[in-house]
Write an enzyme that holds these catalytic residues in place. Structure first.
Site, PDB file in Angstrom:
ATOM      1  N   ASN A  59      60.833  27.001 -10.767  1.00 48.03           N
ATOM      2  CA  ASN A  59      61.807  26.779  -9.603  1.00 48.03           C
ATOM      3  C   ASN A  59      61.460  25.614  -8.720  1.00 48.03           C
ATOM      4  O   ASN A  59      60.231  25.147  -8.603  1.00 48.03           O
ATOM      5  CB  ASN A  59      62.328  27.819  -8.804  1.00 48.03           C
ATOM      6  CG  ASN A  59      61.233  28.286  -8.060  1.00 48.03           C
ATOM      7  OD1 ASN A  59      60.111  28.578  -8.375  1.00 48.03           O
ATOM      8  ND2 ASN A  59      61.587  29.272  -7.060  1.00 48.03           N
ATOM      9  N   ILE A  60      62.215  24.667  -8.407  1.00 46.52           N
ATOM     10  CA  ILE A  60      62.024  23.449  -7.653  1.00 46.52           C
ATOM     11  C   ILE A  60      62.975  23.340  -6.526  1.00 46.52           C
ATOM     12  O   ILE A  60      64.213  23.079  -6.742  1.00 46.52           O
ATOM     13  CB  ILE A  60      62.087  22.040  -8.532  1.00 46.52           C
ATOM     14  CG1 ILE A  60      61.468  22.010  -9.572  1.00 46.52           C
ATOM     15  CG2 ILE A  60      61.952  20.772  -7.793  1.00 46.52           C
ATOM     16  CD1 ILE A  60      61.649  21.045 -10.904  1.00 46.52           C
ATOM     17  N   GLU A  61      62.674  23.585  -5.343  1.00 48.21           N
ATOM     18  CA  GLU A  61      63.546  23.692  -4.301  1.00 48.21           C
ATOM     19  C   GLU A  61      63.607  22.356  -3.452  1.00 48.21           C
ATOM     20  O   GLU A  61      62.957  21.474  -3.854  1.00 48.21           O
ATOM     21  CB  GLU A  61      62.920  24.948  -3.310  1.00 48.21           C
ATOM     22  CG  GLU A  61      63.083  26.096  -4.003  1.00 48.21           C
ATOM     23  CD  GLU A  61      62.552  27.393  -2.999  1.00 48.21           C
ATOM     24  OE1 GLU A  61      62.185  26.945  -1.922  1.00 48.21           O
ATOM     25  OE2 GLU A  61      62.886  28.673  -3.540  1.00 48.21           O
TER      26      GLU A  61
ATOM     27  N   CYS B 211      66.538  26.490 -10.638  1.00 47.61           N
ATOM     28  CA  CYS B 211      65.818  27.570 -11.073  1.00 47.61           C
ATOM     29  C   CYS B 211      64.952  27.261 -12.159  1.00 47.61           C
ATOM     30  O   CYS B 211      65.246  26.343 -12.718  1.00 47.61           O
ATOM     31  CB  CYS B 211      66.872  28.637 -11.438  1.00 47.61           C
ATOM     32  SG  CYS B 211      67.742  29.328 -10.226  1.00 47.61           S
TER      33      CYS B 211
ATOM     34  N   GLU C 240      64.571  28.714 -14.929  1.00 46.88           N
ATOM     35  CA  GLU C 240      65.062  28.974 -16.277  1.00 46.88           C
ATOM     36  C   GLU C 240      66.050  27.656 -16.845  1.00 46.88           C
ATOM     37  O   GLU C 240      65.912  27.410 -17.829  1.00 46.88           O
ATOM     38  CB  GLU C 240      66.269  30.197 -16.259  1.00 46.88           C
ATOM     39  CG  GLU C 240      65.624  31.289 -16.144  1.00 46.88           C
ATOM     40  CD  GLU C 240      65.605  31.834 -14.661  1.00 46.88           C
ATOM     41  OE1 GLU C 240      65.290  30.804 -13.550  1.00 46.88           O
ATOM     42  OE2 GLU C 240      65.803  33.018 -14.487  1.00 46.88           O
TER      43      GLU C 240
ATOM     44  N   CYS D 146      72.233  30.070 -14.284  1.00 48.60           N
ATOM     45  CA  CYS D 146      71.376  30.283 -15.304  1.00 48.60           C
ATOM     46  C   CYS D 146      72.114  30.891 -16.429  1.00 48.60           C
ATOM     47  O   CYS D 146      71.743  30.233 -17.648  1.00 48.60           O
ATOM     48  CB  CYS D 146      70.010  30.539 -14.801  1.00 48.60           C
ATOM     49  SG  CYS D 146      69.280  29.725 -13.716  1.00 48.60           S
TER      50      CYS D 146
ATOM     51  N   CYS E  98      69.768  34.209 -12.337  1.00 50.45           N
ATOM     52  CA  CYS E  98      70.967  34.090 -11.480  1.00 50.45           C
ATOM     53  C   CYS E  98      72.212  33.889 -12.572  1.00 50.45           C
ATOM     54  O   CYS E  98      72.106  33.509 -13.586  1.00 50.45           O
ATOM     55  CB  CYS E  98      70.995  33.130 -10.388  1.00 50.45           C
ATOM     56  SG  CYS E  98      71.084  31.276 -11.080  1.00 50.45           S
TER      57      CYS E  98
END
Ligand code: THU
Length: 129
Positions: A40-42, A51, A53, A90, A87
């Site tokens: 994940n890369i916020e 996310c 995935e 995804c 989620c």
């Protein structure tokens, strides 16, 4: 299976999650046996976040892969390992590229503790044109 989960654990080490503190790794296995990792890369603006995935899927598709058999996912707050459920967004991305009856989602706590579900079970009414 253990190798796929191990790769998801490795991918999680790359997670960039300064806002949620929830670190996720994914390892996507293609029909040809290749594996694509994602984390994940916020983002400070929140909505641009991605996310683990989807990172794995977009890496694979952008490298020409279109046939997938399963994805392993691990995650949790720092120092803990949960078995995160993907989620809805995804799941819909998986629906775009995978056969819902056969594609497997492996939610793992460790290399040996995991739950496996078919995409159809996780997203019974996925959107299709
Ligand atoms: N997240 C994932 O990367 N995959 C999941 O299956 C669940 C949630 C991320 C999104 C966000 O960066 C953080 O975990 C907390 O929601």
């Amino acid at each position: 299976m253990e190798e796929l989960i191990r790769q998801a654990i490795e991918a999680r080490k790359m997670a960039y999650a300064p806002y949620s503190g929830f670190f996720v790794g994914a390892a996507l296995e293609c029909e040809d046996g290749s594996i694509y990792r994602g984390c994940n890369i916020e983002n400070a603006a929140y909505t641009p976040s991605n996310c683990a995935e989807r990172t794995a899927f977009f890496k694979a598709v952008s490298e020409g892969k279109r046939e997938f058999c399963r994805i392993a996912i691990v995650g949790g707050h720092e120092g803990e390992m949960a078995a995160p459920s993907p989620c809805g967004v995804c799941l819909q991305v998986m629906q775009e590229f995978c056969d819902p009856e056969t594609f497997e989602i492996v939610m793992a706590k460790s290399e040996t503790e995991y739950t496996t579900k078919k995409l159809k079970e996780m997203l019974p009414y996925g959107f299709e044109l």
